[in-house]
Enzyme design. Structure first.
Site, PDB file in Angstrom:
ATOM      1  N   ASP A 204       0.856  -1.192   0.000  1.00 30.74           N
ATOM      2  CA  ASP A 204       0.000   0.000   0.000  1.00 30.74           C
ATOM      3  C   ASP A 204       0.888   1.238   0.000  1.00 30.74           C
ATOM      4  O   ASP A 204       1.311   1.716   1.047  1.00 30.74           O
ATOM      5  CB  ASP A 204      -0.916   0.007   1.225  1.00 30.74           C
ATOM      6  N   HIS A 209       0.674   8.062   3.634  1.00 30.33           N
ATOM      7  CA  HIS A 209       1.383   7.422   4.735  1.00 30.33           C
ATOM      8  C   HIS A 209       2.886   7.705   4.722  1.00 30.33           C
ATOM      9  O   HIS A 209       3.616   7.142   5.543  1.00 30.33           O
ATOM     10  CB  HIS A 209       1.137   5.914   4.699  1.00 30.33           C
ATOM     11  N   ILE A 224      -0.026   9.495   8.355  1.00 33.11           N
ATOM     12  CA  ILE A 224      -0.710   8.649   9.320  1.00 33.11           C
ATOM     13  C   ILE A 224      -0.367   7.180   9.092  1.00 33.11           C
ATOM     14  O   ILE A 224       0.081   6.789   8.006  1.00 33.11           O
ATOM     15  CB  ILE A 224      -2.238   8.854   9.267  1.00 33.11           C
ATOM     16  N   GLY A 227      -4.534   2.113   8.645  1.00 34.53           N
ATOM     17  CA  GLY A 227      -5.477   1.476   9.544  1.00 34.53           C
ATOM     18  C   GLY A 227      -5.293  -0.029   9.584  1.00 34.53           C
ATOM     19  O   GLY A 227      -5.506  -0.675  10.616  1.00 34.53           O
TER      20      GLY A 227
END
Length: 312
Positions: A204, A209, A224, A227
């Site tokens: 990903d 990110h 961030i 998740g």
């Protein structure tokens, strides 16, 4: 503010099945994934390919949502569009996409050696949440050669600012509320400042990110954590505490991504054992918090009471 003129044609978009996409993984990918979700060094069944109990951690296949069949970095936008464009869906800014919820369901245990798989994506629903749009999709993973149905991955992706077009709100979801008692088990995940930079190597490569400029442009102070990193660690905590750390006891897991985690923060995972939804299963309701901030909610994992071999 809603995007002016944005309005999907649901009669064309909903139910669309994309072209099969080929994804691939090896044992090396399994090792990297386990490290990236914080599996400790003494659990060699996830970290050492020669361990007699070695195998992929059960939530690994969710990494194939954005991975391709190569081992170089890839384009997040191109991978998000794998399977072709969706008819009736106008263009929207991919930088506005955030992961809303995720379900991982084991149909057959994933091959220990890795392999090549057909990823087939179906758009089940498009919902107007006023502040944004929710895309409800399911991805089925089949072996490229054996055609075995290995996993089903259901995901809700929230596209910020693309709501308010008068569409359906979506069905009411089942809620998983923790029992009114202290948690049966808790675990902590002390993320590092490089956690997202490591986890992205699973496939990903969303710049949200990694790139501070993009993160700040969409409203975050800095990049961030995925998740799915906290999600994978929660699955590990559940399987370790309630399933003997046996991948063949893992059936499914669902959670909602409530708030982001910043790399370097400590995540506390709380778990409550509950009756299973089916015979021969048991459930674990869970949530994850950073301090008082809930980062994973509505969590439910389902484990088999006894290990389950392949259904083949």
């Amino acid at each position: 503010m809603p995007v002016e003129g944005f309005k999907p044609d649901l009669s064309k978009a909903v139910g669309h099945v994309g072209e099969p996409d080929i994804v691939a993984c090896t044992r090396r990918d399994y090792l990297l994934y386990a490290l990236s979700i914080g599996v400790p060094e003494d659990e060699l069944r996830w970290l050492y390919e020669l361990d007699m109990d070695f195998g992929p951690f059960p939530t690994y296949p969710v990494s194939l949502l954005l991975k391709d069949d190569g081992w170089d970095v890839n384009s997040f936008i191109e991978r998000w569009q794998a399977g072709g464009s969706v008819p009736g869906m106008p263009w929207y800014d991919p930088n506005k996409i955030v992961h809303g919820e995720q379900t991982v369901e084991v149909i057959n245990p994933f091959p220990v050696e890795g392999g090549r798989f057909r990823s087939v994506k179906t758009l089940r629903g498009v919902y107007d949440k006023e502040s944004g749009m929710l895309l409800d999709s399911v991805i089925d993973l089949y072996g490229e050669k054996d055609n075995v149905h290995y996993y089903r991955l259901s995901l809700g992706m929230f596209v910020r600012d693309y709501g308010g077009w008068g569409g359906p709100k979506g069905p009411k979801q089942r809620t998983h509320i923790p029992p009114n008692r202290p948690a049966d088990a808790t675990d902590t995940f002390s993320t590092t400042r490089t956690q997202a930079l490591i986890f992205r190597l699973n496939g990903d490569f969303n710049p949200l990110h990694a790139d501070p400029n993009i993160a700040q442009a969409v409203g975050f102070p800095r990049p961030i954590l995925h998740g799915l990193c906290s999600y994978g660690k929660s699955a590990h905590s559940i399987l370790k505490n309630f399933g003997d750390n046996d991948r063949l006891r893992f059936k499914s897991i669902h959670a909602r991504f409530a708030k982001p985690v910043l790399p370097g923060e400590t995540v506390t995972i709380s778990m409550w054992k509950v009756p299973g939804p089916e015979p021969k299963t048991e459930g674990v309701i869970f949530n994850a918090k950073v301090g008082d901030r809930v980062v994973l909610s509505n969590g439910l994992a389902v484990l088999y009471k006894e290990p389950q071999e392949s259904k083949l």
